[in-house]
Design a protein around this motif. Structure first.
Motif, PDB file in Angstrom:
ATOM      1  N   ARG A  38       0.836  -1.196   0.000  1.00  0.00           N
ATOM      2  CA  ARG A  38       0.000   0.000   0.000  1.00  0.00           C
ATOM      3  C   ARG A  38       0.862   1.233   0.000  1.00  0.00           C
ATOM      4  O   ARG A  38       2.008   1.210   0.460  1.00  0.00           O
ATOM      5  CB  ARG A  38      -0.943  -0.005   1.198  1.00  0.00           C
ATOM      6  N   GLN A  39       0.287   2.306  -0.510  1.00  0.00           N
ATOM      7  CA  GLN A  39       1.002   3.574  -0.569  1.00  0.00           C
ATOM      8  C   GLN A  39       0.046   4.703  -0.229  1.00  0.00           C
ATOM      9  O   GLN A  39      -0.943   4.909  -0.936  1.00  0.00           O
ATOM     10  CB  GLN A  39       1.631   3.788  -1.941  1.00  0.00           C
ATOM     11  N   ALA A  40       0.348   5.392   0.843  1.00  0.00           N
ATOM     12  CA  ALA A  40      -0.419   6.562   1.253  1.00  0.00           C
ATOM     13  C   ALA A  40       0.210   7.809   0.640  1.00  0.00           C
ATOM     14  O   ALA A  40       1.402   7.804   0.293  1.00  0.00           O
ATOM     15  CB  ALA A  40      -0.445   6.661   2.768  1.00  0.00           C
ATOM     16  N   PRO A  41      -0.555   8.888   0.504  1.00  0.00           N
ATOM     17  CA  PRO A  41      -0.011  10.114  -0.086  1.00  0.00           C
ATOM     18  C   PRO A  41       1.227  10.592   0.662  1.00  0.00           C
ATOM     19  O   PRO A  41       1.235  10.682   1.894  1.00  0.00           O
ATOM     20  CB  PRO A  41      -1.163  11.102   0.053  1.00  0.00           C
ATOM     21  N   GLY A  42       2.274  10.874  -0.094  1.00  0.00           N
ATOM     22  CA  GLY A  42       3.501  11.391   0.495  1.00  0.00           C
ATOM     23  C   GLY A  42       4.360  10.360   1.186  1.00  0.00           C
ATOM     24  O   GLY A  42       5.376  10.703   1.798  1.00  0.00           O
ATOM     25  N   LYS A  43       3.965   9.100   1.109  1.00  0.00           N
ATOM     26  CA  LYS A  43       4.722   8.046   1.778  1.00  0.00           C
ATOM     27  C   LYS A  43       5.207   7.016   0.761  1.00  0.00           C
ATOM     28  O   LYS A  43       4.688   6.927  -0.349  1.00  0.00           O
ATOM     29  CB  LYS A  43       3.871   7.369   2.847  1.00  0.00           C
ATOM     30  N   GLU A  44       6.187   6.245   1.184  1.00  0.00           N
ATOM     31  CA  GLU A  44       6.696   5.190   0.323  1.00  0.00           C
ATOM     32  C   GLU A  44       5.735   3.994   0.330  1.00  0.00           C
ATOM     33  O   GLU A  44       4.959   3.798   1.268  1.00  0.00           O
ATOM     34  CB  GLU A  44       8.079   4.750   0.796  1.00  0.00           C
ATOM     35  N   ARG A  45       5.834   3.208  -0.733  1.00  0.00           N
ATOM     36  CA  ARG A  45       5.044   1.990  -0.798  1.00  0.00           C
ATOM     37  C   ARG A  45       5.536   1.027   0.281  1.00  0.00           C
ATOM     38  O   ARG A  45       6.734   0.826   0.441  1.00  0.00           O
ATOM     39  CB  ARG A  45       5.173   1.361  -2.179  1.00  0.00           C
ATOM     40  N   GLU A  46       4.609   0.435   1.010  1.00  0.00           N
ATOM     41  CA  GLU A  46       4.989  -0.449   2.104  1.00  0.00           C
ATOM     42  C   GLU A  46       4.328  -1.813   1.983  1.00  0.00           C
ATOM     43  O   GLU A  46       3.232  -1.955   1.449  1.00  0.00           O
ATOM     44  CB  GLU A  46       4.633   0.177   3.461  1.00  0.00           C
ATOM     45  N   PHE A  47       5.027  -2.788   2.504  1.00  0.00           N
ATOM     46  CA  PHE A  47       4.552  -4.158   2.516  1.00  0.00           C
ATOM     47  C   PHE A  47       3.362  -4.305   3.463  1.00  0.00           C
ATOM     48  O   PHE A  47       3.360  -3.740   4.557  1.00  0.00           O
ATOM     49  CB  PHE A  47       5.688  -5.078   2.970  1.00  0.00           C
ATOM     50  N   VAL A  48       2.369  -5.075   3.012  1.00  0.00           N
ATOM     51  CA  VAL A  48       1.211  -5.365   3.848  1.00  0.00           C
ATOM     52  C   VAL A  48       1.143  -6.852   4.177  1.00  0.00           C
ATOM     53  O   VAL A  48       1.068  -7.249   5.344  1.00  0.00           O
ATOM     54  CB  VAL A  48      -0.096  -4.928   3.163  1.00  0.00           C
ATOM     55  N   SER A  49       1.177  -7.686   3.133  1.00  0.00           N
ATOM     56  CA  SER A  49       1.018  -9.123   3.355  1.00  0.00           C
ATOM     57  C   SER A  49       1.511  -9.867   2.127  1.00  0.00           C
ATOM     58  O   SER A  49       1.605  -9.298   1.032  1.00  0.00           O
ATOM     59  CB  SER A  49      -0.457  -9.453   3.617  1.00  0.00           C
ATOM     60  N   THR A  50       1.812 -11.152   2.310  1.00  0.00           N
ATOM     61  CA  THR A  50       2.224 -11.979   1.194  1.00  0.00           C
ATOM     62  C   THR A  50       1.778 -13.411   1.414  1.00  0.00           C
ATOM     63  O   THR A  50       1.574 -13.840   2.558  1.00  0.00           O
ATOM     64  CB  THR A  50       3.751 -11.894   0.979  1.00  0.00           C
ATOM     65  N   ILE A  51       1.619 -14.134   0.303  1.00  0.00           N
ATOM     66  CA  ILE A  51       1.191 -15.528   0.377  1.00  0.00           C
ATOM     67  C   ILE A  51       1.991 -16.329  -0.630  1.00  0.00           C
ATOM     68  O   ILE A  51       2.300 -15.849  -1.731  1.00  0.00           O
ATOM     69  CB  ILE A  51      -0.331 -15.638   0.127  1.00  0.00           C
ATOM     70  N   SER A  52       2.333 -17.546  -0.255  1.00  0.00           N
ATOM     71  CA  SER A  52       3.143 -18.392  -1.105  1.00  0.00           C
ATOM     72  C   SER A  52       2.334 -18.959  -2.269  1.00  0.00           C
ATOM     73  O   SER A  52       1.114 -18.833  -2.324  1.00  0.00           O
ATOM     74  CB  SER A  52       3.732 -19.547  -0.281  1.00  0.00           C
ATOM     75  N   LEU A 102       9.683 -17.992  -4.459  1.00  0.00           N
ATOM     76  CA  LEU A 102       9.359 -17.894  -3.043  1.00  0.00           C
ATOM     77  C   LEU A 102       8.799 -16.514  -2.690  1.00  0.00           C
ATOM     78  O   LEU A 102       8.995 -15.541  -3.420  1.00  0.00           O
ATOM     79  CB  LEU A 102      10.604 -18.180  -2.204  1.00  0.00           C
ATOM     80  N   ILE A 103       8.138 -16.454  -1.550  1.00  0.00           N
ATOM     81  CA  ILE A 103       7.591 -15.175  -1.111  1.00  0.00           C
ATOM     82  C   ILE A 103       8.725 -14.234  -0.720  1.00  0.00           C
ATOM     83  O   ILE A 103       9.794 -14.656  -0.289  1.00  0.00           O
ATOM     84  CB  ILE A 103       6.613 -15.342   0.070  1.00  0.00           C
ATOM     85  N   ARG A 104       8.467 -12.957  -0.928  1.00  0.00           N
ATOM     86  CA  ARG A 104       9.385 -11.898  -0.570  1.00  0.00           C
ATOM     87  C   ARG A 104       8.597 -10.776   0.059  1.00  0.00           C
ATOM     88  O   ARG A 104       7.375 -10.782   0.067  1.00  0.00           O
ATOM     89  CB  ARG A 104      10.154 -11.407  -1.809  1.00  0.00           C
ATOM     90  N   TYR A 105       9.323  -9.775   0.588  1.00  0.00           N
ATOM     91  CA  TYR A 105       8.674  -8.721   1.344  1.00  0.00           C
ATOM     92  C   TYR A 105       8.963  -7.334   0.808  1.00  0.00           C
ATOM     93  O   TYR A 105       8.372  -6.362   1.268  1.00  0.00           O
ATOM     94  CB  TYR A 105       9.119  -8.807   2.808  1.00  0.00           C
ATOM     95  N   ARG A 106       9.867  -7.225  -0.129  1.00  0.00           N
ATOM     96  CA  ARG A 106      10.212  -5.922  -0.679  1.00  0.00           C
ATOM     97  C   ARG A 106       9.581  -5.737  -2.049  1.00  0.00           C
ATOM     98  O   ARG A 106       9.608  -6.636  -2.885  1.00  0.00           O
ATOM     99  CB  ARG A 106      11.740  -5.775  -0.788  1.00  0.00           C
ATOM    100  N   ALA A 107       9.057  -4.559  -2.271  1.00  0.00           N
ATOM    101  CA  ALA A 107       8.376  -4.272  -3.526  1.00  0.00           C
ATOM    102  C   ALA A 107       9.290  -4.498  -4.730  1.00  0.00           C
ATOM    103  O   ALA A 107       8.845  -4.953  -5.782  1.00  0.00           O
ATOM    104  CB  ALA A 107       7.852  -2.841  -3.515  1.00  0.00           C
ATOM    105  N   SER A 108      10.564  -4.220  -4.563  1.00  0.00           N
ATOM    106  CA  SER A 108      11.514  -4.342  -5.674  1.00  0.00           C
ATOM    107  C   SER A 108      11.694  -5.783  -6.131  1.00  0.00           C
ATOM    108  O   SER A 108      12.211  -6.028  -7.224  1.00  0.00           O
ATOM    109  CB  SER A 108      12.873  -3.758  -5.275  1.00  0.00           C
ATOM    110  N   GLU A 109      11.256  -6.726  -5.328  1.00  0.00           N
ATOM    111  CA  GLU A 109      11.438  -8.138  -5.673  1.00  0.00           C
ATOM    112  C   GLU A 109      10.210  -8.731  -6.366  1.00  0.00           C
ATOM    113  O   GLU A 109      10.207  -9.926  -6.665  1.00  0.00           O
ATOM    114  CB  GLU A 109      11.762  -8.930  -4.404  1.00  0.00           C
ATOM    115  N   PHE A 110       9.215  -7.916  -6.622  1.00  0.00           N
ATOM    116  CA  PHE A 110       8.029  -8.369  -7.337  1.00  0.00           C
ATOM    117  C   PHE A 110       8.071  -7.829  -8.758  1.00  0.00           C
ATOM    118  O   PHE A 110       8.439  -6.680  -8.994  1.00  0.00           O
ATOM    119  CB  PHE A 110       6.760  -7.921  -6.620  1.00  0.00           C
ATOM    120  N   ASP A 111       7.656  -8.663  -9.701  1.00  0.00           N
ATOM    121  CA  ASP A 111       7.824  -8.335 -11.120  1.00  0.00           C
ATOM    122  C   ASP A 111       6.566  -7.787 -11.780  1.00  0.00           C
ATOM    123  O   ASP A 111       6.661  -7.048 -12.756  1.00  0.00           O
ATOM    124  CB  ASP A 111       8.262  -9.589 -11.881  1.00  0.00           C
TER     125      ASP A 111
END
Length: 123
Positions: A38-52, A102-111
């Motif tokens: 998720r990304q709120a105005p003026g904030k960086e995109r942040e991890f919320v949840s992930t599933i394998s 595998l699951i990851r937690y950083r946005a940069s690791e999703f394609d």
């Protein structure tokens, strides 16, 4: 490649619930781990949840743990994010993302990313 489309966002009062959906098309979705960010105005995109890929492993940010639940329905090629006890600080654009492996937690690791869906929680 896989294409992702989020839906289910909207305006809700604090304490309410929403269920977000992430529908996939293209390659076999069960080959992909999926994350919600998720990304709120003026904030960086942040991890919320992930599933394998198989759905047997999930993870949550501390800020949503106990309130949000991620799940997937392989038959429908869809991943869900059930959000309960919503707070004003949950207000953001919510994105689903996918990656092979595998699951990851950083946005940069999703394609692959969807276009996002707005969630607004009023106090």
């Amino acid at each position: 490649q896989v294409q992702l489309v989020e839906s289910g966002g909207g305006l809700v009062q604090a304490g309410g619930s929403l269920r977000l959906s992430c529908a996939a098309s293209g390659q076999t979705f069960s080959n992909y781990a999926v994350g919600w960010f998720r990304q709120a105005p003026g904030k960086e995109r942040e991890f919320v949840s992930t599933i394998s890929r198989g759905g047997g492993s999930t993870s949550y940010a501390d800020s949503v743990k106990g309130r949000f639940t991620i799940s997937r329905d392989s038959a429908k090629n869809t991943v869900y994010l059930q959000m309960n006890s919503l707070k004003p600080e949950d207000t953001a654009v919510y994105y689903c993302a996918a990656r092979q492996g595998l699951i990851r937690y950083r946005a940069s690791e999703f394609d692959y990313w969807g276009q996002g869906t707005q969630v607004t929680v009023s106090s």
